[in-house]
Design a protein around this motif. Structure first.
Motif, PDB file in Angstrom:
ATOM      1  N   ASN A   1     -82.923  32.631  61.432  1.00 49.40           N
ATOM      2  CA  ASN A   1     -82.061  32.423  62.598  1.00 49.40           C
ATOM      3  C   ASN A   1     -82.860  32.065  63.843  1.00 49.40           C
ATOM      4  O   ASN A   1     -83.967  32.550  64.063  1.00 49.40           O
ATOM      5  N   GLY A   2     -82.271  31.211  64.680  1.00 51.00           N
ATOM      6  CA  GLY A   2     -82.861  30.890  65.973  1.00 51.00           C
ATOM      7  C   GLY A   2     -83.651  29.596  65.959  1.00 51.00           C
ATOM      8  O   GLY A   2     -84.284  29.238  64.971  1.00 51.00           O
ATOM      9  N   LYS A   3     -83.607  28.908  67.084  1.00 51.48           N
ATOM     10  CA  LYS A   3     -84.353  27.665  67.257  1.00 51.48           C
ATOM     11  C   LYS A   3     -85.620  27.960  68.057  1.00 51.48           C
ATOM     12  O   LYS A   3     -85.569  28.499  69.156  1.00 51.48           O
ATOM     13  N   PHE A   4     -86.777  27.603  67.504  1.00 51.51           N
ATOM     14  CA  PHE A   4     -88.060  27.840  68.151  1.00 51.51           C
ATOM     15  C   PHE A   4     -88.855  26.541  68.186  1.00 51.51           C
ATOM     16  O   PHE A   4     -88.857  25.776  67.217  1.00 51.51           O
TER      17      PHE A   4
ATOM     18  N   GLN B   1     -85.687  21.062  81.933  1.00 50.71           N
ATOM     19  CA  GLN B   1     -85.515  19.609  82.053  1.00 50.71           C
ATOM     20  C   GLN B   1     -86.010  18.857  80.812  1.00 50.71           C
ATOM     21  O   GLN B   1     -85.812  17.651  80.703  1.00 50.71           O
ATOM     22  N   LEU B   2     -86.653  19.572  79.879  1.00 50.20           N
ATOM     23  CA  LEU B   2     -87.221  18.905  78.706  1.00 50.20           C
ATOM     24  C   LEU B   2     -86.259  18.913  77.529  1.00 50.20           C
ATOM     25  O   LEU B   2     -85.566  19.891  77.280  1.00 50.20           O
ATOM     26  N   GLN B   3     -86.238  17.812  76.807  1.00 50.56           N
ATOM     27  CA  GLN B   3     -85.533  17.733  75.540  1.00 50.56           C
ATOM     28  C   GLN B   3     -86.564  17.942  74.427  1.00 50.56           C
ATOM     29  O   GLN B   3     -87.566  17.227  74.361  1.00 50.56           O
ATOM     30  N   VAL B   4     -86.340  18.928  73.582  1.00 50.03           N
ATOM     31  CA  VAL B   4     -87.300  19.235  72.531  1.00 50.03           C
ATOM     32  C   VAL B   4     -87.084  18.297  71.353  1.00 50.03           C
ATOM     33  O   VAL B   4     -85.997  18.242  70.773  1.00 50.03           O
TER      34      VAL B   4
ATOM     35  N   ALA C   1     -90.049  24.560  65.098  1.00 52.47           N
ATOM     36  CA  ALA C   1     -90.602  25.351  63.997  1.00 52.47           C
ATOM     37  C   ALA C   1     -89.478  25.720  63.043  1.00 52.47           C
ATOM     38  O   ALA C   1     -88.539  26.420  63.427  1.00 52.47           O
ATOM     39  N   TYR C   2     -89.572  25.253  61.806  1.00 48.66           N
ATOM     40  CA  TYR C   2     -88.517  25.483  60.827  1.00 48.66           C
ATOM     41  C   TYR C   2     -88.875  26.646  59.897  1.00 48.66           C
ATOM     42  O   TYR C   2     -90.040  27.030  59.769  1.00 48.66           O
ATOM     43  N   TYR C   3     -87.831  27.168  59.279  1.00 49.42           N
ATOM     44  CA  TYR C   3     -87.996  28.222  58.275  1.00 49.42           C
ATOM     45  C   TYR C   3     -88.952  27.733  57.190  1.00 49.42           C
ATOM     46  O   TYR C   3     -88.830  26.620  56.681  1.00 49.42           O
ATOM     47  N   TRP C   4     -89.947  28.565  56.858  1.00 46.69           N
ATOM     48  CA  TRP C   4     -90.984  28.339  55.859  1.00 46.69           C
ATOM     49  C   TRP C   4     -92.117  27.427  56.344  1.00 46.69           C
ATOM     50  O   TRP C   4     -93.009  27.098  55.581  1.00 46.69           O
ATOM     51  N   ASP C   5     -92.101  27.008  57.595  1.00 46.89           N
ATOM     52  CA  ASP C   5     -93.243  26.240  58.124  1.00 46.89           C
ATOM     53  C   ASP C   5     -94.468  27.136  58.241  1.00 46.89           C
ATOM     54  O   ASP C   5     -94.368  28.298  58.665  1.00 46.89           O
ATOM     55  N   PHE C   6     -95.631  26.590  57.904  1.00 52.73           N
ATOM     56  CA  PHE C   6     -96.904  27.328  57.990  1.00 52.73           C
ATOM     57  C   PHE C   6     -97.656  26.864  59.230  1.00 52.73           C
ATOM     58  O   PHE C   6     -97.866  25.668  59.435  1.00 52.73           O
TER      59      PHE C   6
ATOM     60  N   ASN D   1     -89.963  30.423  82.300  1.00 54.06           N
ATOM     61  CA  ASN D   1     -89.673  31.833  82.019  1.00 54.06           C
ATOM     62  C   ASN D   1     -88.183  32.127  82.184  1.00 54.06           C
ATOM     63  O   ASN D   1     -87.761  32.818  83.099  1.00 54.06           O
ATOM     64  N   ASP D   2     -87.389  31.603  81.292  1.00 54.68           N
ATOM     65  CA  ASP D   2     -85.946  31.806  81.354  1.00 54.68           C
ATOM     66  C   ASP D   2     -85.415  31.872  79.930  1.00 54.68           C
ATOM     67  O   ASP D   2     -85.511  30.906  79.172  1.00 54.68           O
ATOM     68  N   GLU D   3     -84.851  33.010  79.547  1.00 46.74           N
ATOM     69  CA  GLU D   3     -84.439  33.243  78.177  1.00 46.74           C
ATOM     70  C   GLU D   3     -83.237  32.396  77.752  1.00 46.74           C
ATOM     71  O   GLU D   3     -82.834  32.434  76.595  1.00 46.74           O
ATOM     72  N   LYS D   4     -82.637  31.652  78.679  1.00 43.95           N
ATOM     73  CA  LYS D   4     -81.501  30.796  78.306  1.00 43.95           C
ATOM     74  C   LYS D   4     -81.966  29.588  77.502  1.00 43.95           C
ATOM     75  O   LYS D   4     -81.171  28.939  76.837  1.00 43.95           O
ATOM     76  N   TRP D   5     -83.281  29.261  77.592  1.00 47.41           N
ATOM     77  CA  TRP D   5     -83.778  28.037  76.979  1.00 47.41           C
ATOM     78  C   TRP D   5     -84.498  28.324  75.668  1.00 47.41           C
ATOM     79  O   TRP D   5     -84.648  29.473  75.257  1.00 47.41           O
ATOM     80  N   THR D   6     -84.958  27.275  75.013  1.00 48.27           N
ATOM     81  CA  THR D   6     -85.574  27.393  73.686  1.00 48.27           C
ATOM     82  C   THR D   6     -86.886  28.169  73.760  1.00 48.27           C
ATOM     83  O   THR D   6     -87.770  27.817  74.544  1.00 48.27           O
TER      84      THR D   6
END
Length: 409
Positions: A306-309, A271-274, A280-285, A242-247
């Motif tokens: 915009n944004g990495k999810f 501590q995790l590398q995604v 999740a990329y743009y246009w992914d279903f 629960n920290d908005e600094k991360w992905t």
């Protein structure tokens, strides 16, 4: 002398403080209707108010009715029109004005204002945060929360002059009217979308839709989902933090029907590398594989750039070929496909599940890619209008809430 944070220009007279009991009289409180005698509910003589009927300012109609004979066999009051009704016995204490004569049930107070308070002003006075908090602090915790009448009578009330009261409730009346008109516009947009979903896609397994854009005449091609799937990815099992600094991490509650709700987000543990396959990329279903029977099978296409999810378990990502995924987002919303999805839901030990491999046989018809683009662009524009209208209503409601807090004490 204490005064509200916001007042009308030129209003500077002192507020007068009273106890609630001095300003009002009470014509009814606790009584129980004879619900065992069904004959009292057969004829539609008198509207019968329940707590759920008081959610809007004015009670104009009800779902339940009782007979005149019923009044003779209970301690109920027939409340004349244009009086205040205050629900007593819920986690939210609703206030309403009955525009028609009604009878009420247990848990509802009929409150009559005296000459020092305007009835319309009283509605907003009883609805504001200050009064609601006073009620909450005086509730008795039984099987449900309730306010005992003697405690209600002790609540302190501060009032401006009758002329200022009228200015205040007139302002809120205008604001309520503005909110109502915008809500009607929103409903029209939503109904328009549902209508076009029926007309721009084939229905009842017909060969072609009822409406088409100019220049498109080719027949729609019949397909099964398995023919269009390049891959399905599930079960990433990323841990959250629960920290908005991360992905930010997309989870099943973020998926609604055809769109993502990003108002509540969790985040990847630092501590995790995604891995790239979990992004999740743009246009992914995306498809919700496990949920309640009603909610399983929700879907959404990522339609913002915009944004990495990242995305987590109970979500499957479909990679499709020869189908525009935003078009597919709307195609999936048609009754023909939703029925097929629901039919494939299975109960597991505690939840309903739809296994992605069982979706291979889902059937649908699709047009050419240029026509797909025309269709999704049309719906995307309509969705933008719906979103903007929803945001406008929320701003108006926030403004009303703020004024309720600042124009009363």
């Amino acid at each position: 002398m204490k005064v509200p944070k916001i007042r009308f220009k030129g209003e500077n007279s002192n507020y007068i403080f009273w106890k609630f009991e001095i300003l009002f009289s009470y014509a009814s409180e606790w009584w129980t209707p004879d619900t065992n005698n069904k004959n009292f509910y057969l004829n539609w003589d008198i509207p019968f108010v329940k707590i759920e009927d008081t959610e809007n300012k004015y009670i104009k109609n009800t779902k339940s009715f009782i007979t005149k004979e019923w009044l003779k066999h209970s301690s109920a009051w027939l409340i004349p029109s244009n009086n205040i009704i205050f629900t007593n016995g819920a986690t939210v204490w609703n206030v309403a004005i009955n525009k028609i004569p009604v009878a009420t049930k247990q848990g509802i107070l009929w409150i009559i204002p005296n000459k020092n308070i305007d009835k319309e002003y009283m509605y907003y006075l009883l609805s504001n945060t200050h009064f609601q908090n006073e009620v909450k602090n005086r509730t008795a915790k039984w099987t449900f929360e309730t306010i005992i009448l003697r405690n209600l009578k002790e609540i302190p009330i501060s009032l401006p002059s009758l002329s200022e009261q009228e200015k205040i409730w007139s302002l809120f009346e205008q604001l309520d009217s503005h909110i109502s008109k915008n809500q009607q516009k929103l409903e029209k947009l939503k109904n328009m979308k549902q209508s076009f979903l029926q007309k721009l896609f084939p229905k009842n397994w017909s060969a072609l839709p009822e409406l088409r854009f100019k220049g498109f005449e080719e027949a729609w091609e019949e397909k099964k989902l398995g023919e269009s799937l390049m891959s399905i990815q599930t079960w990433t099992n990323l841990l959250w933090w629960n920290d908005e600094k991360w992905t930010p991490l997309l989870k099943m509650w973020n998926i609604q029907r055809w769109f993502f709700d990003l108002s509540k987000l969790e985040y990847i543990a630092p501590q995790l590398q995604v891995e790239q396959e979990n992004i999740a990329y743009y246009w992914d279903f995306f498809f919700n594989t496990r949920n309640t029977l009603e909610l399983v099978g929700k879907w959404a296409t990522r339609m913002w750039e915009n944004g990495k999810f990242a995305f987590n378990s109970n979500i499957a990502r479909f990679k499709l070929k020869n189908i525009n995924t935003i078009f597919f987002n709307y195609l999936y919303n048609t009754n023909e496909i939703k029925k097929q999805i629901s039919a494939r839901a299975m109960w597991t030990t505690s939840v309903a599940a739809i296994y992605p491999t069982n979706l291979y046989t889902v059937e649908y018809k699709i047009p050419s890619l240029p026509e797909q683009e025309k269709i999704w662009a049309f719906f995307e524009k309509l969705d933008t209008q719906i979103t903007q209208q929803t945001q406008k209503i929320q701003k108006l409601q926030n403004l009303k809430q703020s004024l309720l807090e600042k124009m009363f004490i």
